[in-house]
Enzyme design. Structure first.
Site, PDB file in Angstrom:
ATOM      1  N   LYS A  42       0.808  -1.200   0.000  1.00 34.70           N
ATOM      2  CA  LYS A  42       0.000   0.000   0.000  1.00 34.70           C
ATOM      3  C   LYS A  42       0.850   1.263   0.000  1.00 34.70           C
ATOM      4  O   LYS A  42       0.379   2.342  -0.311  1.00 34.70           O
ATOM      5  CB  LYS A  42      -0.884   0.031   1.273  1.00 34.70           C
ATOM      6  N   GLY A  43       2.095   1.121   0.408  1.00 31.85           N
ATOM      7  CA  GLY A  43       2.933   2.284   0.716  1.00 31.85           C
ATOM      8  C   GLY A  43       3.122   3.282  -0.407  1.00 31.85           C
ATOM      9  O   GLY A  43       3.301   4.473  -0.170  1.00 31.85           O
ATOM     10  N   GLU A  99       7.594   2.559  -5.991  1.00 26.93           N
ATOM     11  CA  GLU A  99       7.729   2.076  -4.612  1.00 26.93           C
ATOM     12  C   GLU A  99       7.915   3.263  -3.662  1.00 26.93           C
ATOM     13  O   GLU A  99       8.370   4.332  -4.070  1.00 26.93           O
ATOM     14  CB  GLU A  99       8.932   1.106  -4.570  1.00 26.93           C
ATOM     15  N   ASP A 100       7.544   3.049  -2.412  1.00 32.77           N
ATOM     16  CA  ASP A 100       7.692   4.138  -1.435  1.00 32.77           C
ATOM     17  C   ASP A 100       9.119   4.299  -0.945  1.00 32.77           C
ATOM     18  O   ASP A 100       9.654   5.404  -0.878  1.00 32.77           O
ATOM     19  CB  ASP A 100       6.734   3.912  -0.240  1.00 32.77           C
ATOM     20  N   ASP A 103      14.817  -0.328   1.407  1.00 35.96           N
ATOM     21  CA  ASP A 103      15.501  -0.554   2.675  1.00 35.96           C
ATOM     22  C   ASP A 103      16.559  -1.644   2.423  1.00 35.96           C
ATOM     23  O   ASP A 103      17.632  -1.349   1.905  1.00 35.96           O
ATOM     24  CB  ASP A 103      14.388  -0.965   3.661  1.00 35.96           C
ATOM     25  N   LYS A 131      17.132   4.200   1.569  1.00 39.23           N
ATOM     26  CA  LYS A 131      18.011   4.151   2.743  1.00 39.23           C
ATOM     27  C   LYS A 131      19.196   3.251   2.401  1.00 39.23           C
ATOM     28  O   LYS A 131      19.187   2.056   2.741  1.00 39.23           O
ATOM     29  CB  LYS A 131      17.279   3.502   3.930  1.00 39.23           C
ATOM     30  N   PHE A 152      13.384   5.350  10.950  1.00 40.93           N
ATOM     31  CA  PHE A 152      12.087   4.827  10.555  1.00 40.93           C
ATOM     32  C   PHE A 152      11.148   5.999  10.285  1.00 40.93           C
ATOM     33  O   PHE A 152      10.907   6.829  11.159  1.00 40.93           O
ATOM     34  CB  PHE A 152      11.503   3.891  11.618  1.00 40.93           C
ATOM     35  N   VAL A 153      10.642   6.066   9.065  1.00 45.34           N
ATOM     36  CA  VAL A 153       9.824   7.217   8.661  1.00 45.34           C
ATOM     37  C   VAL A 153       8.393   6.794   8.323  1.00 45.34           C
ATOM     38  O   VAL A 153       8.139   5.647   7.952  1.00 45.34           O
ATOM     39  CB  VAL A 153      10.446   7.944   7.441  1.00 45.34           C
ATOM     40  N   ASP A 159       3.691   3.666   6.499  1.00 44.47           N
ATOM     41  CA  ASP A 159       2.980   3.429   7.759  1.00 44.47           C
ATOM     42  C   ASP A 159       3.877   2.866   8.842  1.00 44.47           C
ATOM     43  O   ASP A 159       4.968   2.359   8.587  1.00 44.47           O
ATOM     44  CB  ASP A 159       1.859   2.403   7.537  1.00 44.47           C
ATOM     45  N   ARG A 165      -0.314   6.816   7.354  1.00 43.82           N
ATOM     46  CA  ARG A 165      -0.155   6.844   5.898  1.00 43.82           C
ATOM     47  C   ARG A 165      -0.657   8.149   5.283  1.00 43.82           C
ATOM     48  O   ARG A 165      -0.176   8.574   4.244  1.00 43.82           O
ATOM     49  CB  ARG A 165      -0.937   5.694   5.249  1.00 43.82           C
TER      50      ARG A 165
END
Ligand code: IMP
Ligand code: MG
Length: 181
Positions: A42-43, A99-100, A103, A131, A152-153, A159, A165
């Site tokens: 969902k990001g 993509e959001d 990582d 990141k 962590f954002v 989310d 979100r």
């Protein structure tokens, strides 16, 4: 500002500028191609919505959903496809995965290989955030909004335990919020 946010990392104005820049590059690079923006739910949903409005060439959209973090702030390590891409025209399709955040790099490296194996003509990636310090597999996005430190954002689609979100900016979550979980 939301009480659980320590500080804003990317403001609404900066997000808008980033999306304009990436949309401009995509519109040039994909001119004459058959561009499908593939949103990873969902990001990436907010980035996708903003990006598709600013791309100036014809686009189609599609969606996939993969599992990643669940309720924790650590990656599970394996990628599960929850909603797959069903298209019969992949051989004539240039897919740009939206993509959001990257990582470990596992989600996108897996998805790129998966879509190539499925027969897509081309597969590239656009991420709002990266990141690089957290990388576990070698992976570089084709389009990147902003490189950020290992924090962590949340917000702008991202989310923590399905919350935050809808924040219009990207902020660093106060560690006590996820430490008390
Ligand atoms: P990767 O496979 O480790 O690269 O994981 C990427 C996914 O992890 C992203 O699509 C996000 O869903 C999630 N993720 C990674 N970092 C964060 C973060 O700081 N906030 C929220 N979600 C994150
Ligand atoms: Mg995601």
């Amino acid at each position: 500002m939301n009480n659980d946010i320590e500080r804003v990392l990317v403001s609404e104005k900066e997000l808008d500028e980033i999306v304009s820049r990436i949309a401009g590059q995509i519109s040039e690079d994909y001119c004459g191609k058959r561009l499908v923006l593939l949103c990873i739910l969902k990001g990436a949903v907010v980035f996708m919505g903003d990006l598709m409005k600013k791309v100036s060439i014809p686009v189609e959209i599609d969606f996939m959903k993969v599992s990643s973090y669940g309720n924790a702030t650590k990656s599970s390590g394996s990628v599960n496809i929850i909603l797959d891409l069903h298209r019969k025209d992949l051989a004539d399709t240039d897919i740009l995965i939206v993509e959001d955040i990257i990582d470990s790099g596992k989600t996108l490296s897996y998805l790129v290989e998966y879509l190539k194996l499925k027969g897509a003509r081309s597969v590239r990636t656009a991420t709002m955030l990266d990141k690089p310090e957290r990388r576990e597999v070698d992976f570089k996005p084709d389009y990147c909004g902003k490189t950020i430190p290992d924090e962590f954002v949340v917000g702008y689609g991202l989310d923590f335990a399905e919350k935050y979100r809808a924040l219009p900016y990207i902020g660093i979550l106060k560690p006590e919020v996820y430490e008390k979980q």
